[in-house]
Design an enzyme around this catalytic site. Structure first.
Site, mmCIF file in Angstrom:
data_model
loop_
_atom_site.group_PDB
_atom_site.id
_atom_site.type_symbol
_atom_site.label_atom_id
_atom_site.label_comp_id
_atom_site.label_asym_id
_atom_site.label_seq_id
_atom_site.Cartn_x
_atom_site.Cartn_y
_atom_site.Cartn_z
ATOM 1 C CB SER A 91 -0.690 -0.476 0.661
ATOM 2 O OG SER A 91 -1.655 0.994 1.221
ATOM 3 C CE1 TYR B 11 -4.044 -2.032 4.631
ATOM 4 C CE2 TYR B 11 -2.927 0.137 4.034
ATOM 5 C CZ TYR B 11 -4.057 -0.753 3.884
ATOM 6 O OH TYR B 11 -4.235 -1.189 2.512
HETATM 7 N N1 LIG Z 1 -8.975 -0.744 -2.548
HETATM 8 C C1 LIG Z 1 -7.293 0.241 -2.152
HETATM 9 O O1 LIG Z 1 -7.553 2.095 -2.367
HETATM 10 C C2 LIG Z 1 -5.952 -0.233 -1.262
HETATM 11 C C3 LIG Z 1 -4.944 0.744 -1.531
HETATM 12 C C4 LIG Z 1 -4.150 0.159 -0.938
HETATM 13 C C5 LIG Z 1 -3.780 -1.295 -0.957
HETATM 14 N N2 LIG Z 1 -4.561 -2.032 -0.783
HETATM 15 C C6 LIG Z 1 -5.107 -3.710 -0.151
HETATM 16 O O2 LIG Z 1 -5.345 -4.529 -1.788
HETATM 17 C C7 LIG Z 1 -6.027 -5.054 -1.034
HETATM 18 C C8 LIG Z 1 -7.214 -5.690 -1.495
HETATM 19 O O3 LIG Z 1 -8.525 -4.572 -0.740
HETATM 20 P P1 LIG Z 1 -9.721 -4.059 -1.559
HETATM 21 O O4 LIG Z 1 -9.489 -2.644 -1.973
HETATM 22 O O5 LIG Z 1 -10.497 -4.879 -2.318
HETATM 23 O O6 LIG Z 1 -10.197 -4.384 -0.034
HETATM 24 P P2 LIG Z 1 -11.484 -5.020 0.522
HETATM 25 O O7 LIG Z 1 -11.232 -5.502 1.847
HETATM 26 O O8 LIG Z 1 -12.087 -5.015 -0.312
HETATM 27 O O9 LIG Z 1 -10.790 -6.756 -0.397
HETATM 28 C C9 LIG Z 1 -10.341 -7.735 1.008
HETATM 29 C C10 LIG Z 1 -11.089 -9.328 0.991
HETATM 30 O O10 LIG Z 1 -9.928 -10.117 1.701
HETATM 31 C C11 LIG Z 1 -11.105 -10.193 2.641
HETATM 32 N N3 LIG Z 1 -9.897 -11.255 3.916
HETATM 33 C C12 LIG Z 1 -9.713 -10.049 4.357
HETATM 34 N N4 LIG Z 1 -9.029 -10.746 5.655
HETATM 35 C C13 LIG Z 1 -9.263 -12.482 5.030
HETATM 36 C C14 LIG Z 1 -8.285 -13.782 5.323
HETATM 37 N N5 LIG Z 1 -7.987 -13.818 6.811
HETATM 38 N N6 LIG Z 1 -8.387 -14.245 5.082
HETATM 39 C C15 LIG Z 1 -8.446 -14.981 4.072
HETATM 40 N N7 LIG Z 1 -10.166 -13.761 3.118
HETATM 41 C C16 LIG Z 1 -9.309 -11.977 3.447
HETATM 42 C C17 LIG Z 1 -11.525 -9.816 3.237
HETATM 43 O O11 LIG Z 1 -12.950 -10.399 3.505
HETATM 44 C C18 LIG Z 1 -12.259 -8.649 1.364
HETATM 45 O O12 LIG Z 1 -13.342 -9.344 0.705
HETATM 46 C C19 LIG Z 1 -5.794 -5.814 0.285
HETATM 47 O O13 LIG Z 1 -4.424 -5.796 0.582
HETATM 48 C C20 LIG Z 1 -6.157 -4.080 0.657
HETATM 49 O O14 LIG Z 1 -5.010 -3.676 1.992
HETATM 50 C C21 LIG Z 1 -6.322 -1.599 -1.028
#
Ligand SMILES: NC(=O)c1ccc[n+]([C@@H]2O[C@H](COP(=O)([O-])OP(=O)(O)OC[C@H]3O[C@@H](n4cnc5c(N)ncnc54)[C@H](O)[C@@H]3O)[C@@H](O)[C@H]2O)c1
Length: 334
Positions: free
Chosen positions: A133, A158
């Site tokens: 991130s 985080y």
């Molecule tokens: N959306 C953003 O702006 C953004 C920015 C930087 C990094 N990220 C990273 O990208 C990745 C995806 O983010 P996103 O926005 O799609 O978030 P999201 O919360 O929509 O997706 C994450 C998914 O992982 C699942 N999850 C969480 N813990 C789990 C576990 N222990 N086992 C199995 N599943 C689990 C959740 O149920 C969720 O559906 C994450 O790692 C997040 O930290 C996202």
């Protein structure tokens, strides 16, 4: 990936926002995917189930409800399936929630992540790609943020877990030669997005005539990145060889994926109001704990290696988000 039909792909967090879009993109390219997700209740599980309904329409997609913290079941899955490529997007996301619920981050982002690394160690894969991130840059003043920076001053738990992932991945690439790429995403938005993020929660509030909380009096900047740009970049990275002198020594690298065009929070709100056709009631607030002032990705590395640069403007991207939002929630605005 010469013949995607013959490859076995694992996407963790497949019911999540980015995981869902990545699966759609890879399925359209003919890949076979197993998606796993714990369907946690951090935000609407209905949204996650609806994403899965769309993915389940593809015969090459199979969903298994599985928590990456469940090591025996995860190992069994890796043993049975012998994956070629693994995309780890499962994580406890969100900066503000890490202040209220720190242990959720330790479980999914640290324990879950080591389980993924261990599984890739014992059941070798061609490439592990995982989500990091932009938050790892903390309040760095070296703008735009470059992957050359050491990033040792996270300002939220985080961010600390994401930086830890990068270091854990480095050690496994060094020790076991696991080819691993970390991707620092910058504020990703789009249809089927995350209701906890500002673009989505502001939209909910504007539609319901509730005030939106504008932190740091609106003086924040974000490198908002449209989700299609993210998944297109990921697809291009799948088969990028580890062929720089450093990568030949240890197959490890990190890229920023950001729009490379930061937008002022107030301009973002104005664009949202325009596409919604409604004005926001603004409640100006001071800076929040754990938040950063600005994000801005240096993506020169990414451009040079895969010849790709995000191209969706905030105007175009927010329009697509609002069109999806109105359709999904059956909203008509006069
Ligand atoms: N959306 C953003 O702006 C953004 C920015 C930087 C990094 N990220 C990273 O990208 C990745 C995806 O983010 P996103 O926005 O799609 O978030 P999201 O919360 O929509 O997706 C994450 C998914 O992982 C699942 N999850 C969480 N813990 C789990 C576990 N222990 N086992 C199995 N599943 C689990 C959740 O149920 C969720 O559906 C994450 O790692 C997040 O930290 C996202």
């Amino acid at each position: 990936m010469n013949s995607p039909q013959n490859c076995k792909i694992l996407v963790t967090g497949a019911a999540g926002f980015i995981g869902f879009h990545l699966c759609q993109q890879l399925l359209d390219s003919g890949c076979n995917i197993i998606g796993i997700d714990s369907i946690n209740s951090y935000y609407s599980t209905k949204l996650k189930e609806d994403r899965l309904k769309e993915l389940n329409q593809h015969t090459q997609f199979r969903f298994i409800k599985l928590d990456i913290c469940d090591k025996p079941k995860l190992d069994q899955l890796f043993k049975d399936e012998q994956f070629d490529y693994v995309f780890n997007l499962a994580a406890q996301a969100g900066v503000r929630y890490s202040i209220e619920q720190p242990y959720k981050y330790i479980d999914s982002n640290l324990i879950g992540f080591i389980n993924i690394l261990e599984a890739c160690r014992h059941f070798p894969v061609k490439h592990l790609i995982y989500a990091s991130s932009s938050s790892v840059y903390g309040n760095s003043e070296n703008i735009p943020f470059s992957t050359e920076e050491s990033c040792n001053e996270p300002v939220s738990l985080y961010a600390a877990t994401k930086k830890s992932n990068e270091m854990m991945a480095h050690s496994y690439a060094h020790l076991y030669k696991i080819p691993v790429t970390g991707l620092r995403f910058f504020t990703v938005y789009g249809p089927y997005g995350r209701p906890d993020m500002a673009y989505f929660s502001f939209t909910n509030k504007i539609v319901n005539n509730e005030p939106i909380q504008v932190y740091n009096n609106g003086d924040l900047m974000r490198d908002f990145t449209y989700v299609d740009d993210i998944v297109q970049a990921i697809e291009k990275l799948i088969d990028l060889p580890f062929d720089t002198p450093e990568e030949k020594e240890k197959p490890y690298r990190i890229f920023n994926i950001g729009n490379n065009r930061p937008v002022k929070l107030m301009d973002f709100i104005t664009t949202l109001e325009k596409h919604l056709g409604m004005a926001a009631i603004k409640d100006y607030r001071p800076m929040q704990n754990g938040d950063v002032y600005q994000t801005y990705a240096d993506i020169s590395d990414l451009e040079q290696r895969i010849g790709f640069k995000p191209s969706t403007s905030i105007n175009e991207g927010l329009k697509k988000f609002i069109d999806w939002y109105k359709h999904y929630y059956h909203i008509t605005i006069k």
